[in-house]
Enzyme design. Sequence first.
Site, PDB file in Angstrom:
ATOM      1  N   LYS A 127       0.957  -1.155  -0.180  1.00 37.84           N
ATOM      2  CA  LYS A 127      -0.014   0.111  -0.154  1.00 37.84           C
ATOM      3  C   LYS A 127       0.828   1.389   0.003  1.00 37.84           C
ATOM      4  CE  LYS A 127      -4.012  -2.378   0.448  1.00 37.84           C
ATOM      5  NZ  LYS A 127      -3.346  -3.578   0.512  1.00 37.84           N
ATOM      6  N   ARG A 213      -5.419  -5.217 -13.054  1.00 42.36           N
ATOM      7  CA  ARG A 213      -4.285  -5.908 -12.260  1.00 42.36           C
ATOM      8  C   ARG A 213      -3.366  -5.988 -13.469  1.00 42.36           C
ATOM      9  NH1 ARG A 213      -2.812  -9.099  -8.187  1.00 42.36           N
ATOM     10  NH2 ARG A 213      -3.357  -7.368  -7.055  1.00 42.36           N
ATOM     11  N   ARG A 227     -10.874  -6.308 -13.360  1.00 41.88           N
ATOM     12  CA  ARG A 227     -11.642  -6.789 -12.437  1.00 41.88           C
ATOM     13  C   ARG A 227     -12.653  -5.792 -12.077  1.00 41.88           C
ATOM     14  NH1 ARG A 227      -6.795  -7.748  -8.163  1.00 41.88           N
ATOM     15  NH2 ARG A 227      -6.942  -5.693  -8.266  1.00 41.88           N
ATOM     16  N   GLU A 283      -1.932   0.204  -6.158  1.00 44.12           N
ATOM     17  CA  GLU A 283      -1.142  -0.911  -5.193  1.00 44.12           C
ATOM     18  C   GLU A 283      -0.013  -1.336  -6.132  1.00 44.12           C
ATOM     19  OE1 GLU A 283      -3.407  -3.424  -3.115  1.00 44.12           O
ATOM     20  OE2 GLU A 283      -4.818  -1.835  -2.302  1.00 44.12           O
ATOM     21  N   ASN A 285       1.760  -4.810  -5.902  1.00 43.99           N
ATOM     22  CA  ASN A 285       1.644  -6.088  -4.932  1.00 43.99           C
ATOM     23  C   ASN A 285       2.961  -6.991  -5.158  1.00 43.99           C
ATOM     24  OD1 ASN A 285      -1.576  -5.921  -3.851  1.00 43.99           O
ATOM     25  ND2 ASN A 285      -1.223  -5.233  -5.922  1.00 43.99           N
TER      26      ASN A 285
END
Length: 319
Positions: A127, A213, A227, A283, A285
């Site tokens: 984050k 993503r 998504r 974000e 990840n």
Amino acid sequence: MAALTFGFLMDPLETVRVDHDSTFALMLEAQRRGHQVRYFEQPWLRFSGSCAESRMRTVTVRREPGRHFDILDEQVRPLSSLDVLFLRKDPPVDADFLQATQLVELCNGREPIFLNNPTGIRDANEKLFGLRFPELMPETLIARDLTALAQFIARNPQGTIIKPVEGFGGQGIVFLQPGDRNMRSLLEISTLGGRKAIVAQAYLPESRQGDKRIILVDGEPCGAVLRVPAHDDHRGNMAAGGTPVKTQLTARELEICARLKPSLQERGLYLVGIDVIGDWLTEVNVTSPTGIVEIDKLDNTNVEAKVIDVAERLVGQRR
């Protein structure tokens, strides 16, 4: 290339969804190439003598729900017995997780190739890491002070997303608008009464069309999936009920990937999933990014093959 030994530090293999789990796709691809596949769980990891070790299971895997793996053997082995180690334990990135990233480095000079590098994982909170690139991010506040958070929400008329710093899979994400009578109560709950910092991010209306993503392998975009949230939810995460939809990368998204690439490569972050809404990075990840299986199906591609290519190349370069 001669057969290698691939290790996977992950959540229990019994619980994986074989039609969704990116770690399982990586295991299948490594096995398809003739490599040996071993897995172990974070609680099994320990240090004894001069090298970190773990109870490990050597397995064969197959995409058959309910009977997706067989155990060939199970014994305690040093991590130095692995050529490659995928660190794929799901968040939260808590004290146990961080200790595990330090233990795996204790291999007496003979550590495996790490995907991703433990130091890089510790350095790149999912984050917070994107905040190194403020020009790519929506307006964001990290705070535990309830007054500061309330003021941030008040000056974002389209709404604010709040979420835990260490969250994953859409857990704990809340949409708030100015004047919401639940606001102070939700902020108290999310911050544990002001004791825990959270992320507050300006709401992006484009999120109704979905968040994207993008999988980066060695810094290069190798596929993406949109998504789309359910009509009664604001979260696009597939773990939270989002629907995967085929998509293409935009010029802005390619720009974001190019900006991130040097920092990711510098930290040994070879397999990364970034989240983009509209024109904005939300974000980065690095622990166990998902989306590989959905991208494979939608684009008729094989993202996991590109990841295993990188692992084999790194082993070859070391030798």
